[in-house]
Design a protein around this motif. Structure first.
Motif, PDB file in Angstrom:
ATOM      1  N   SER A   1       0.838  -1.189   0.000  1.00  0.00           N
ATOM      2  CA  SER A   1       0.000   0.000   0.000  1.00  0.00           C
ATOM      3  C   SER A   1       0.879   1.247   0.000  1.00  0.00           C
ATOM      4  N   LEU A   2       0.475   2.222  -0.793  1.00  0.00           N
ATOM      5  CA  LEU A   2       1.166   3.512  -0.807  1.00  0.00           C
ATOM      6  C   LEU A   2       1.233   4.099   0.604  1.00  0.00           C
ATOM      7  N   CYS A   3       0.181   3.839   1.386  1.00  0.00           N
ATOM      8  CA  CYS A   3       0.109   4.384   2.746  1.00  0.00           C
ATOM      9  C   CYS A   3       1.298   3.912   3.583  1.00  0.00           C
ATOM     10  N   SER A   4       1.519   2.609   3.640  1.00  0.00           N
ATOM     11  CA  SER A   4       2.602   2.128   4.505  1.00  0.00           C
ATOM     12  C   SER A   4       3.967   2.543   3.959  1.00  0.00           C
ATOM     13  N   LEU A   5       4.168   2.407   2.644  1.00  0.00           N
ATOM     14  CA  LEU A   5       5.499   2.711   2.110  1.00  0.00           C
ATOM     15  C   LEU A   5       5.854   4.191   2.254  1.00  0.00           C
ATOM     16  N   VAL A   6       4.871   5.072   2.039  1.00  0.00           N
ATOM     17  CA  VAL A   6       5.152   6.506   2.147  1.00  0.00           C
ATOM     18  C   VAL A   6       5.386   6.901   3.612  1.00  0.00           C
TER      19      VAL A   6
ATOM     20  N   PRO B   1       5.391  15.959   5.255  1.00  0.00           N
ATOM     21  CA  PRO B   1       4.131  15.733   4.569  1.00  0.00           C
ATOM     22  C   PRO B   1       4.193  14.504   3.649  1.00  0.00           C
ATOM     23  N   TYR B   2       3.092  13.738   3.702  1.00  0.00           N
ATOM     24  CA  TYR B   2       2.961  12.500   2.924  1.00  0.00           C
ATOM     25  C   TYR B   2       1.873  12.715   1.876  1.00  0.00           C
ATOM     26  N   PHE B   3       2.176  12.504   0.613  1.00  0.00           N
ATOM     27  CA  PHE B   3       1.162  12.738  -0.418  1.00  0.00           C
ATOM     28  C   PHE B   3       0.275  11.502  -0.615  1.00  0.00           C
ATOM     29  N   SER B   4      -1.030  11.725  -0.578  1.00  0.00           N
ATOM     30  CA  SER B   4      -2.040  10.688  -0.883  1.00  0.00           C
ATOM     31  C   SER B   4      -1.972   9.478   0.041  1.00  0.00           C
ATOM     32  N   ALA B   5      -1.387   9.637   1.233  1.00  0.00           N
ATOM     33  CA  ALA B   5      -1.224   8.475   2.109  1.00  0.00           C
ATOM     34  C   ALA B   5      -2.497   8.154   2.892  1.00  0.00           C
TER      35      ALA B   5
END
Ligand SMILES: Nc1ncnc2c1ncn2[C@@H]1O[C@H](COP(=O)(O)OP(=O)(O)O)[C@@H](O)[C@H]1O
Ligand SMILES: O=C(CO)[C@H](O)[C@H](O)COP(=O)(O)O
Length: 515
Positions: free
Chosen positions: A186-191, A315-319
């Protein structure tokens, strides 16, 4: 469909893996939670600051709770499944078998928990590099993120773990892999925990600079080179084996996951507040701060443009919300700190006996005891002489200093139930002051926050909620559905099913109460 005929109900299952337990919910197509189950999970603390779990134990608990919430439901009507979890590190070998993350070689304990602080020397060296990826984690990497833990494994468990490892997963991604066999992350965890950029991908120079060039050499296959947005549908959905484990039908849609705090944020931040007279009603969603309060507290604020807040992650984009930047403040121990202070007090056995006699939880008993002893004055005044500094497990935000310790000032020789109740109050106040400290740092950097949206286990404690309102001076909004984190997980499943266009269209699941 012919006139008068009802559309069949569609259901979604959300599974939330917290620090202490796994919860599942069955949610209908309007976002109403129809069934709930929970199950504790095991934790080990083999040494001070080493915290471990077992991915097999966690998966077994996911299976127990999922089977419970779908009991009596026509399985054909279950359309999607979503997971969220703490951002703990799961280690598997090349055949996907658990590997030990401990000197004892116990491969059952193959998870380094998020709150594990073993990698202090590693994170200090990472921060000394001043690499540009650190700008996107608040300027300083936390020992609770994955890079220092991976470096620790390489430096300390080379033969028994590192050399044999085939897969390092964030726990939310482990769960989606276990359900589908798909290793996409998931983009969430990696970001949020692995320094991946939604715009630029992995930064080879970072991994080479910190001594983990191994990942670059094999094109990041062990930590993820296929990345999906939260809520995206994972290939063919639930495998027959996972379907048997979970008591569901094979092939139902399974979503790319979210970290637990982010699922809570997604579950509450877009709530429909119309008609409640709240200041945020006429304001953009960026005026809302979601605070997910369980073992820890996480403070999730979003913005249209990136905001760099020293000591606050991101800041994290789209997370969390697609298209928005996220800043994530946090307090590493909040529920855990309250439990620690109360359970370690000399009057705790007396509290247990009295609460049990009244069929109350210890916290409901303490809250009513405070009401009794405050007499005519506001409850907050009971602590004029007693103060707690809450950084018993370091300070995650905004000081970003893991070396900080806790402190209590104003102690006396007496240790009766009144003292316990007042110490408990001072602890809750200290945590609320910590939230105010984080909000002040976010506002100084450009956020404009007017309203708090609380969820998680601690939001069930009226004193905790009231102190957050009093101390921040902001209205606190609670969702009518108390299990908002699970609503966030179910939103993922609903999105993956294709029944809804995007996670944004599901934001208004949930109604609000003003505190
Ligand atoms: N009804 C309640 N009243 C007071 N505190 C509560 C209540 N329910 C849970 N908590 C506290 O919330 C914390 C756990 O929250 P939870 O969201 O379940 O955590 P996690 O997701 O980390 O497993 C614990 O510290 C617990 O004492
Ligand atoms: O780091 C976090 C989110 O980024 C969380 O604090 C961690 O996942 C633990 O959550 P919880 O307190 O709900 O168990």
């Amino acid at each position: 469909m012919s006139g008068g005929e009802q559309k069949p109900e569609r259901y979604y299952v959300g599974v939330d893996v917290g620090t202490g337990s796994v919860r599942a919910a069955l949610v209908d197509q309007s976002g109403v939670l129809l069934a709930f189950a929970d199950q504790p999970i095991k934790k080990w603390e083999p040494q001070f600051n080493h915290h471990e779990q077992s991915s097999e134990d966690i998966w077994a608990a996911c299976c127990v709770v999922t089977k419970k919430v779908v009991q009596g439901i026509d399985l054909n009507q279950i359309r999607g499944l979503g997971f969220d979890a703490t951002c703990s590190l799961v280690v598997l070998d090349k055949q996907f078998r658990p590997l030990p993350v401990n000197q004892e070689g116990d491969s059952h304990r193959n998870v380094i928990m998020w709150l594990d602080h073993r990698a202090v020397s590693q994170v200090n060296r990472i921060n000394e590099t001043k690499h540009s990826v650190l700008q996107y984690v608040g300027g300083v990497m936390s020992v609770e993120m994955q890079a220092p833990k991976l470096l620790w494994l390489k430096e300390n468990l080379r033969e028994t773990c590192w050399d044999k490892a085939g897969h390092f997963f964030d726990l939310p991604d482990f769960l989606s892999w276990k359900a589908t066999g798909v290793t996409a992350r998931s983009l969430c965890s990696l970001v949020c925990k692995w320094t991946y950029s939604a715009e630029k991908g992995w930064d080879d120079s970072f991994w080479k600079m910190i001594g983990l060039e191994d990942f670059v050499a094999d094109n990041y296959s062990k930590i993820g080179n296929q990345v999906l947005p939260p809520g995206a549908s994972l290939e063919n959905g639930l495998t027959p084996e996972a379907a048997r484990d979970l008591g569901l039908l094979p092939g139902i849609a399974v979503a790319a996951s979210l970290i637990d705090a982010h699922a809570g944020g997604l579950g509450v931040i877009g709530a429909d507040v119309r008609g409640h007279g709240l200041i945020c009603e006429g304001q953009p969603v960026t005026s809302r701060l979601a605070v997910i309060c369980g073992t820890s507290s996480c403070h999730m604020g979003i913005s249209k443009d990136p905001i760099f807040v020293p000591g606050v992650w991101g800041p994290y984009f789209s997370a969390m919300v697609p298209g928005f930047w996220l800043n994530e403040g946090g307090q590493s121990v909040t529920g855990k700190l309250i439990d620690h202070m109360v359970q370690g007090h000399a009057a705790f056995p007396e509290l247990q006996v009295k609460a049990t006699a009244r069929c109350q939880s210890i916290y409901a008993y303490l809250n009513s005891h405070l009401d009794l002893i405050k007499k005519a004055q506001p409850v907050g005044f009971l602590t004029v002489d007693l103060h707690v500094w809450p950084d018993f497990h370091g300070n995650r935000s905004p000081l970003a200093d893991l070396t900080l310790k806790g402190m209590v000032t104003g102690l006396k020789l007496s240790q009766d139930l009144d003292d316990l109740a007042i110490l408990y109050l001072a602890t809750v106040q200290a945590i609320a002051l910590g939230t105010r400290f984080i909000i002040e740092a976010m506002e100084a950097a450009g956020h404009s926050i007017s309203t708090l949206f609380l969820c998680g286990g601690l939001s069930k404690n009226p004193l905790f909620v009231q102190m957050h309102a009093d101390i921040t001076g902001m209205p606190v909004v609670l969702s009518q559905e108390v299990e908002s984190v699970l609503v966030g997980a179910a939103i993922l499943g609903a999105c993956a099913s294709g029944d809804f266009a995007s996670v944004q269209t599901l934001h208004t699941w949930g109604f609000v109460e003003r505190f």
